[in-house]
Design a protein around this motif. Structure first.
Motif, PDB file in Angstrom:
ATOM      1  N   LEU A  81     -18.727  -4.974  -3.645  1.00 41.84           N
ATOM      2  CA  LEU A  81     -17.377  -5.535  -3.736  1.00 41.84           C
ATOM      3  C   LEU A  81     -17.310  -6.645  -4.786  1.00 41.84           C
ATOM      4  O   LEU A  81     -16.387  -6.698  -5.590  1.00 41.84           O
ATOM      5  CB  LEU A  81     -16.915  -6.071  -2.384  1.00 41.84           C
ATOM      6  CG  LEU A  81     -16.536  -5.024  -1.342  1.00 41.84           C
ATOM      7  CD1 LEU A  81     -16.269  -5.696   0.005  1.00 41.84           C
ATOM      8  CD2 LEU A  81     -15.341  -4.220  -1.773  1.00 41.84           C
ATOM      9  N   ALA A  82     -18.303  -7.529  -4.768  1.00 44.60           N
ATOM     10  CA  ALA A  82     -18.295  -8.666  -5.692  1.00 44.60           C
ATOM     11  C   ALA A  82     -18.528  -8.246  -7.135  1.00 44.60           C
ATOM     12  O   ALA A  82     -17.966  -8.843  -8.055  1.00 44.60           O
ATOM     13  CB  ALA A  82     -19.352  -9.681  -5.272  1.00 44.60           C
ATOM     14  N   ASN A  83     -19.344  -7.224  -7.339  1.00 37.09           N
ATOM     15  CA  ASN A  83     -19.737  -6.854  -8.704  1.00 37.09           C
ATOM     16  C   ASN A  83     -18.956  -5.700  -9.308  1.00 37.09           C
ATOM     17  O   ASN A  83     -18.934  -5.549 -10.527  1.00 37.09           O
ATOM     18  CB  ASN A  83     -21.236  -6.534  -8.744  1.00 37.09           C
ATOM     19  CG  ASN A  83     -22.073  -7.753  -8.436  1.00 37.09           C
ATOM     20  OD1 ASN A  83     -21.875  -8.803  -9.033  1.00 37.09           O
ATOM     21  ND2 ASN A  83     -22.981  -7.630  -7.493  1.00 37.09           N
ATOM     22  N   SER A 139       0.824  -1.205   0.000  1.00 34.22           N
ATOM     23  CA  SER A 139       0.000   0.000   0.000  1.00 34.22           C
ATOM     24  C   SER A 139       0.862   1.261   0.000  1.00 34.22           C
ATOM     25  O   SER A 139       0.642   2.185  -0.786  1.00 34.22           O
ATOM     26  CB  SER A 139      -0.920  -0.005   1.225  1.00 34.22           C
ATOM     27  OG  SER A 139      -1.609   1.213   1.341  1.00 34.22           O
ATOM     28  N   ILE A 140       1.846   1.292   0.872  1.00 37.52           N
ATOM     29  CA  ILE A 140       2.726   2.461   0.957  1.00 37.52           C
ATOM     30  C   ILE A 140       3.469   2.658  -0.358  1.00 37.52           C
ATOM     31  O   ILE A 140       3.568   3.784  -0.869  1.00 37.52           O
ATOM     32  CB  ILE A 140       3.713   2.330   2.139  1.00 37.52           C
ATOM     33  CG1 ILE A 140       2.953   2.438   3.472  1.00 37.52           C
ATOM     34  CG2 ILE A 140       4.814   3.395   2.062  1.00 37.52           C
ATOM     35  CD1 ILE A 140       3.781   2.063   4.697  1.00 37.52           C
ATOM     36  N   GLU A 186      -7.612  -7.680  -7.228  1.00 37.66           N
ATOM     37  CA  GLU A 186      -7.249  -6.348  -6.736  1.00 37.66           C
ATOM     38  C   GLU A 186      -7.594  -6.213  -5.255  1.00 37.66           C
ATOM     39  O   GLU A 186      -6.803  -5.681  -4.481  1.00 37.66           O
ATOM     40  CB  GLU A 186      -7.959  -5.263  -7.549  1.00 37.66           C
ATOM     41  CG  GLU A 186      -7.426  -5.120  -8.939  1.00 37.66           C
ATOM     42  CD  GLU A 186      -8.163  -4.086  -9.760  1.00 37.66           C
ATOM     43  OE1 GLU A 186      -7.499  -3.431 -10.582  1.00 37.66           O
ATOM     44  OE2 GLU A 186      -9.390  -3.936  -9.596  1.00 37.66           O
ATOM     45  N   LEU A 187      -8.776  -6.690  -4.871  1.00 39.23           N
ATOM     46  CA  LEU A 187      -9.143  -6.628  -3.455  1.00 39.23           C
ATOM     47  C   LEU A 187      -8.131  -7.385  -2.605  1.00 39.23           C
ATOM     48  O   LEU A 187      -7.737  -6.917  -1.539  1.00 39.23           O
ATOM     49  CB  LEU A 187     -10.551  -7.207  -3.246  1.00 39.23           C
ATOM     50  CG  LEU A 187     -11.699  -6.397  -3.859  1.00 39.23           C
ATOM     51  CD1 LEU A 187     -13.004  -7.170  -3.742  1.00 39.23           C
ATOM     52  CD2 LEU A 187     -11.811  -5.035  -3.216  1.00 39.23           C
ATOM     53  N   THR A 188      -7.685  -8.535  -3.104  1.00 39.61           N
ATOM     54  CA  THR A 188      -6.680  -9.317  -2.389  1.00 39.61           C
ATOM     55  C   THR A 188      -5.366  -8.550  -2.318  1.00 39.61           C
ATOM     56  O   THR A 188      -4.742  -8.474  -1.261  1.00 39.61           O
ATOM     57  CB  THR A 188      -6.473 -10.683  -3.071  1.00 39.61           C
ATOM     58  OG1 THR A 188      -7.730 -11.369  -3.080  1.00 39.61           O
ATOM     59  CG2 THR A 188      -5.448 -11.517  -2.320  1.00 39.61           C
TER      60      THR A 188
END
Length: 183
Positions: free
Chosen positions: A108-110, A38-39, A116-118
């Motif tokens: 989130l799912a759609n 993230s950083i 990317e979420l992971t």
């Protein structure tokens, strides 16, 4: 009654910040790697909260990771007066526990890609082709078939899953739990 505490942003040396001895957060290897990603991807965007004496109240992991990355200074939020030990404890918990909302799993799912979420640090279950509308409703011939799913969740994740099933099934939380347990 004392006036509300106000916080201001200051620049402090990382070497001057000290961990709070009662920090209740534990860090995982994955969490620290996600933080580093993230950083490196979007920069350091969330200031660390400290008491006036430099004791970290929130941001222990960020402080550790920034030091590992070779940073020497960081933006911090500092209260306008020294916090009491009880106020420090409250910040230690509230900074991680108080969330004003919960995840909308449909969005989130759609609207987001699982990978990317992971990458962004969410724990996304690897489930494909599951029809939730029919998941619990088997036809008569299948009634004797037992489905076994073992999932491990933190308490927060568990509550989010139960809330999502509750919303999806249109039933009470208790009814969903009973249904999940097969009772």
């Amino acid at each position: 009654m004392q006036k509300r505490i106000t916080w201001k942003i200051e620049k402090r040396k990382l070497a001057d910040l000290k961990p709070h001895p009662k920090n209740p957060r534990q860090f995982t290897e994955k969490g620290m790697k996600d933080l580093e990603n993230s950083i490196n991807s979007i920069g350091f965007m969330q200031p660390i909260n400290i008491n006036q004496d430099g004791t970290i109240l929130s941001g222990h992991a960020r402080t550790m990771k920034l030091k590992q990355l070779g940073d020497t200074e960081v933006d911090v939020y500092v209260p306008d007066r020294m916090l009491t030990p009880k106020q420090e404890e409250e910040v230690l918990v509230r900074a991680n526990a108080n969330t004003a909302g919960q995840w909308d799993f449909d969005i989130l799912a759609n609207e987001f890609e699982d990978f990317e979420l992971t990458e962004w640090g969410m724990n996304v279950p690897q489930v494909s082709n599951v029809d939730l509308d029919n998941f619990f409703e088997q036809n008569d011939e299948e009634k004797d078939i037992k489905n076994k799913i073992i999932l491990e969740y933190t308490e927060e994740e568990y509550n989010q899953v139960i809330d999502a099933f509750t919303k999806h099934k249109g039933k009470s939380k208790e009814a969903v739990i009973w249904e999940l347990l097969g009772l």
